[in-house]
Design an enzyme around this catalytic site. Structure first.
Site, PDB file in Angstrom:
ATOM      1  N   SER A 224       0.813  -1.211   0.000  1.00  0.00           N
ATOM      2  CA  SER A 224       0.000   0.000   0.000  1.00  0.00           C
ATOM      3  C   SER A 224       0.851   1.266   0.000  1.00  0.00           C
ATOM      4  CB  SER A 224      -0.934   0.006   1.218  1.00  0.00           C
ATOM      5  OG  SER A 224      -1.810  -1.098   1.177  1.00  0.00           O
ATOM      6  N   GLU A 225       1.992   1.219   0.670  1.00  0.00           N
ATOM      7  CA  GLU A 225       2.835   2.409   0.773  1.00  0.00           C
ATOM      8  C   GLU A 225       3.612   2.696  -0.509  1.00  0.00           C
ATOM      9  OE1 GLU A 225       3.292   4.728   2.979  1.00  0.00           O
ATOM     10  OE2 GLU A 225       2.036   3.984   4.616  1.00  0.00           O
ATOM     11  N   SER A 226       4.181   1.660  -1.122  1.00  0.00           N
ATOM     12  CA  SER A 226       5.121   1.908  -2.225  1.00  0.00           C
ATOM     13  C   SER A 226       4.885   1.044  -3.453  1.00  0.00           C
ATOM     14  CB  SER A 226       6.550   1.660  -1.734  1.00  0.00           C
ATOM     15  OG  SER A 226       6.732   0.282  -1.401  1.00  0.00           O
TER      16      SER A 226
END
Length: 333
Positions: free
Chosen positions: A198-200
């Site tokens: 989800s972050e990267s």
């Protein structure tokens, strides 16, 4: 009544979202029916979510509310949704893409796919993603491209999808680093994979406009604090995958410890919005975590929570013999 009124007018995602929340409102005793038993009405709402092309989050939440644990049934739900996509298939584009793979030109796959993706069959999309996934063992940039192909294919496809596309959508890149970080910090592998995805999107070189860096999207100041706690050398590289995962997982584990009741979901909210904000968002004692999520004042954090719950449920189901219902219950404790 809203979910029924908008069912044929709103988008599938919106209709299913309202259906799920309506079911939960009835279950928690916040609303009344026209005389139909509340349980029956709630089941009808969840059934609508499971049969539609809803977001992954509401699907896994509905699976939990219906207590569906049979693997075959869960797989069928996760691989289905909505009306079959109709499009004009271009055989020449598919042959060209397959040719690049057959003759070993991975650098040409993603640009060609971007150009022709609206005329490619499901099989062609999966073959492109699979080939890039394999090439990612030698060059991580292809891993990111593989995930992008798989994610856009799943998002744009309304009909039944192959199980392999689920796996390509939720890969376990950097597995040795993730396993080590989870063992070191006593956190869940499915949750950490979900966080990184989800972050990267597993892009080790990712950077945000705010300055967050790497796979776990740490701010340099936060990374420096965690590096001191872990006694890393002063010249550590925040973009090094192993280092970044270790720093991010250590920071996340610390947020869990500092969150009320050591809530994993609250720690995820804090990872996105900051611990100070999360402590300010007081949850009524009897309000469930899924309904509390819908009340968060930051839209970005609401969506972030949904993405993390859905992704963690998928990783648990695909690789760890954990049902989506189990993951949702664990995160909503």
């Amino acid at each position: 009544n809203v979910w029924k009124l908008i069912d044929s007018r709103a988008s599938e995602e919106t209709a299913c979202k309202y259906a799920y929340i309506s079911g939960r409102i009835l279950e928690e005793g916040y609303g009344e029916t026209d005389g139909t038993p509340k349980t029956k009405e709630a089941v009808a709402a969840y059934t609508r979510v499971l049969s539609g092309n809803s977001s992954l989050y509401y699907k896994v939440c509905a699976i939990e509310r219906m207590n569906i644990v049979d693997k075959t049934y869960v797989t069928d739900i996760l691989c289905s949704g909505g009306t079959e996509k109709t499009f004009t298939e271009d055989k020449d584009s598919q042959v060209l893409l397959a040719g690049y793979a057959a003759y070993g030109f991975p650098q040409k796959i993603y640009p060609q796919w971007l150009k022709d993706r609206t005329v490619l069959s499901m099989d062609a999309n999966i073959q492109a993603s699979r080939f890039l996934n394999e090439c990612g063992k030698f060059d991580s940039s292809y891993s990111v491209q593989s995930l992008r192909v798989a994610a856009r294919t799943k998002t744009s496809w309304s009909g039944k999808i192959p199980y392999e596309l689920l796996e390509l959508n939720f890969p376990r890149f950097y597995s040795n680093f993730v396993e080590a970080a989870c063992a070191e910090n006593k956190i869940s592998e499915p949750v950490l994979y979900a966080l990184i995805r989800s972050e990267s999107f597993f892009d080790a070189k990712a950077g945000s406009s705010a300055g967050a860096r790497g796979l776990t999207q740490l701010m340099p100041s936060t990374a420096a604090d965690e590096a001191r706690k872990l006694k890393l050398p002063a010249d550590y590289n925040i973009l090094d995958p192993q280092t970044n995962i270790r720093l991010g997982s250590h920071y996340f584990a610390n947020l869990i410890e500092r969150s009320e009741n050591k809530s994993i979901l609250s720690a995820l909210f804090a990872y996105n919005a900051g611990l100070t904000n999360v402590r300010r968002w007081k949850r009524p004692p009897k309000m469930s975590m899924d309904l509390f999520l819908e009340t968060l004042p930051f839209q970005e954090t609401r969506e972030y929570g949904r993405k993390l719950v859905g992704a963690a449920a998928m990783y648990g189901f695909l690789y760890y013999e954990i049902t989506p219902a189990q993951t949702v219950r664990e995160l909503f404790k």
